[in-house]
Design an enzyme around this catalytic site. Sequence first.
Site, PDB file in Angstrom:
ATOM      1  N   ASP A  90       0.846  -1.196   0.000  1.00  0.00           N
ATOM      2  CA  ASP A  90       0.000   0.000   0.000  1.00  0.00           C
ATOM      3  C   ASP A  90       0.883   1.249   0.000  1.00  0.00           C
ATOM      4  O   ASP A  90       2.072   1.186   0.313  1.00  0.00           O
ATOM      5  CB  ASP A  90      -0.950   0.029   1.212  1.00  0.00           C
ATOM      6  CG  ASP A  90      -0.225   0.136   2.553  1.00  0.00           C
ATOM      7  OD1 ASP A  90       0.830  -0.510   2.720  1.00  0.00           O
ATOM      8  OD2 ASP A  90      -0.707   0.872   3.444  1.00  0.00           O
ATOM      9  N   GLU A 155       0.012  -0.965   5.896  1.00  0.00           N
ATOM     10  CA  GLU A 155       1.082  -0.432   6.757  1.00  0.00           C
ATOM     11  C   GLU A 155       0.923   1.063   6.960  1.00  0.00           C
ATOM     12  O   GLU A 155       1.156   1.580   8.059  1.00  0.00           O
ATOM     13  CB  GLU A 155       2.453  -0.740   6.144  1.00  0.00           C
ATOM     14  CG  GLU A 155       3.626  -0.499   7.082  1.00  0.00           C
ATOM     15  CD  GLU A 155       4.149   0.933   7.084  1.00  0.00           C
ATOM     16  OE1 GLU A 155       4.926   1.277   7.976  1.00  0.00           O
ATOM     17  OE2 GLU A 155       3.769   1.726   6.200  1.00  0.00           O
TER      18      GLU A 155
HETATM   19  N1  BES Z   1       8.715   3.465   5.388  1.00  0.00           N
HETATM   20  C1  BES Z   1       8.012   4.110   6.425  1.00  0.00           C
HETATM   21  C2  BES Z   1       8.697   4.037   7.772  1.00  0.00           C
HETATM   22  C3  BES Z   1      10.009   4.742   7.875  1.00  0.00           C
HETATM   23  C4  BES Z   1      10.151   6.025   7.406  1.00  0.00           C
HETATM   24  C5  BES Z   1      11.067   4.120   8.474  1.00  0.00           C
HETATM   25  C6  BES Z   1      11.362   6.670   7.519  1.00  0.00           C
HETATM   26  C7  BES Z   1      12.267   4.767   8.606  1.00  0.00           C
HETATM   27  C8  BES Z   1      12.415   6.049   8.109  1.00  0.00           C
HETATM   28  C9  BES Z   1       6.632   3.548   6.582  1.00  0.00           C
HETATM   29  O1  BES Z   1       6.040   3.139   5.394  1.00  0.00           O
HETATM   30  C10 BES Z   1       5.768   4.642   7.141  1.00  0.00           C
HETATM   31  O2  BES Z   1       5.723   5.699   6.624  1.00  0.00           O
HETATM   32  N2  BES Z   1       5.095   4.359   8.229  1.00  0.00           N
HETATM   33  C11 BES Z   1       4.172   5.272   8.797  1.00  0.00           C
HETATM   34  C12 BES Z   1       3.394   4.495   9.803  1.00  0.00           C
HETATM   35  C13 BES Z   1       2.225   5.184  10.400  1.00  0.00           C
HETATM   36  C14 BES Z   1       1.308   5.774   9.402  1.00  0.00           C
HETATM   37  C15 BES Z   1       1.483   4.244  11.292  1.00  0.00           C
HETATM   38  C16 BES Z   1       4.892   6.457   9.429  1.00  0.00           C
HETATM   39  O3  BES Z   1       6.000   6.308   9.964  1.00  0.00           O
HETATM   40  O4  BES Z   1       4.339   7.549   9.362  1.00  0.00           O
HETATM   41 ZN    ZN Z   2       5.343   5.355   4.509  1.00  0.00          ZN
END
Ligand code: BES
Ligand code: ZN
Length: 463
Positions: A90, A155
């Site tokens: 997603d 996710e």
């Molecule tokens: N890929 C990211 C997480 C991430 C971003 C890890 C930068 C390390 C560095 C992931 O897809 C993401 O964006 N997760 C969301 C989760 C939330 C919406 C629950 C986030 O971190 O905002």
């Molecule tokens: Zn993200």
Amino acid sequence: MSDLNAIDRYLQQTQPSQLELLNRLLRIPSISADPAYSGSVREAADTLVEIFRELGLQAELIETDGPPLVYAETPAVPGRPVVLVYGHYDVQPPDPLELWETPPFEPTIRDGKIYARGATDDKGQMLTHVLSVSAWLATGQSLPVQIKFLIEGEEEVGSEQLEAYLQRPEAADKLACDVVVISDSTQYGPDQPAITYGLRGIAYFEIHCFGPNQDLHSGSFGGAVANPATQLCRLLSQMIDDSGRIQIPGFYDAVRPLEESERQNWARLEFDDAEFAAQIGVEELFGEAGYTTLERRWARPTFDIHGLWGGYAGEGGKTIITARAGAKFSFRLVPDQTPEQVAEQVRAFVDSHRPPGVRLELIDLHGGPGVVVDPNSPFIAAAQEAITAAFGKPAVLIREGGSIPIVASFVQRLGADVLLLGWGQDDDGAHSPNEKLNLEDFYRGTRASSRLWDTLARVASSA
Ligand code: BES
Ligand code: ZN
């Protein structure tokens, strides 16, 4: 004996078809936040299953009450570690659309980079592991470890369905593994790979503020009724002080302090505040006093408003007292804070700071705790070897500020180690317009992944 050179050659020669697979995924607008796109979310899952099968893996959909999980696996290898590769198909909404140079779901290559929503987060990064496994199979070599893939479609909105699946009795067996490999983060810099041993958690909220039954003339009614937009701003602004300290009572109680050794290690990483500020186009950086920028981004909790609405935002002026206003906001959490505890604290804060004259509704949208894993694990040493071979230099050990909400549950429920191997870059524009992935990072990430199966096979199995 595995022939790693044959795999390198194969990966080199098949770059065009690798890109084609990436394009196939990037063209699907699998936006999990917007129910209008649920068909596309499912299409992305179906496409992934097709891709796995075309590459010679067993694959299936696992249905949930939301987007399906995609599961695939290679044959068991007794006596060797079992690896679970986790990723997500997603993506975040592409808005604001007018800022994209080319449309978000029409992947375009410019200057050695592929531009599309999901290029780095996470379709491109996730695909590196699929491609590396297929290179082993296509060169006629059996994989030295069993690899299970679990790719989810939620996710970006908190992984609620995957969390529920992990609680099903059959999940423990199906997903049993020694280590979870995740490429959904970034390198430390353009030529500096990294292994991430910590992520922040998150607690995400929406709040609605209700006033009069319709918008009112602010001249005739101003002074007689509370304005929901004003009251909401007053409430939200009390959650943080001028220096960036969060004002919710008890919020810092569980915060695990930084280790002195971590602070020293991070101080040795090359980082320039002025350069960082210039990259994101601000005159100065801002954050909690007493911590460096890396410390504040990786290991300190924060508060952010993500969206704010109410009243008139069109051309020119309009003098109204708005009938309602609202906001989306979240806290990034660090070990050992829990989203449940923070939600309770936020609710208590809102209750005790209820502005007069309006009605409030607080919604707890989603959350996940932060994680820190042992930077000295044998799996990290194995990843280090694979990365060094593919990138020509060893990775630095870092933590990151983003969240992958399900990671803590993997650790807890599967008892697995976690390897966070980000192939992206800070300036890839994840969640922003013109998201991209450097093709070089895509290819060398795939090569590192192909080596990883070999180096992980040498780590003692717990089975
Ligand atoms: N890929 C990211 C997480 C991430 C971003 C890890 C930068 C390390 C560095 C992931 O897809 C993401 O964006 N997760 C969301 C989760 C939330 C919406 C629950 C986030 O971190 O905002
Ligand atoms: Zn993200």
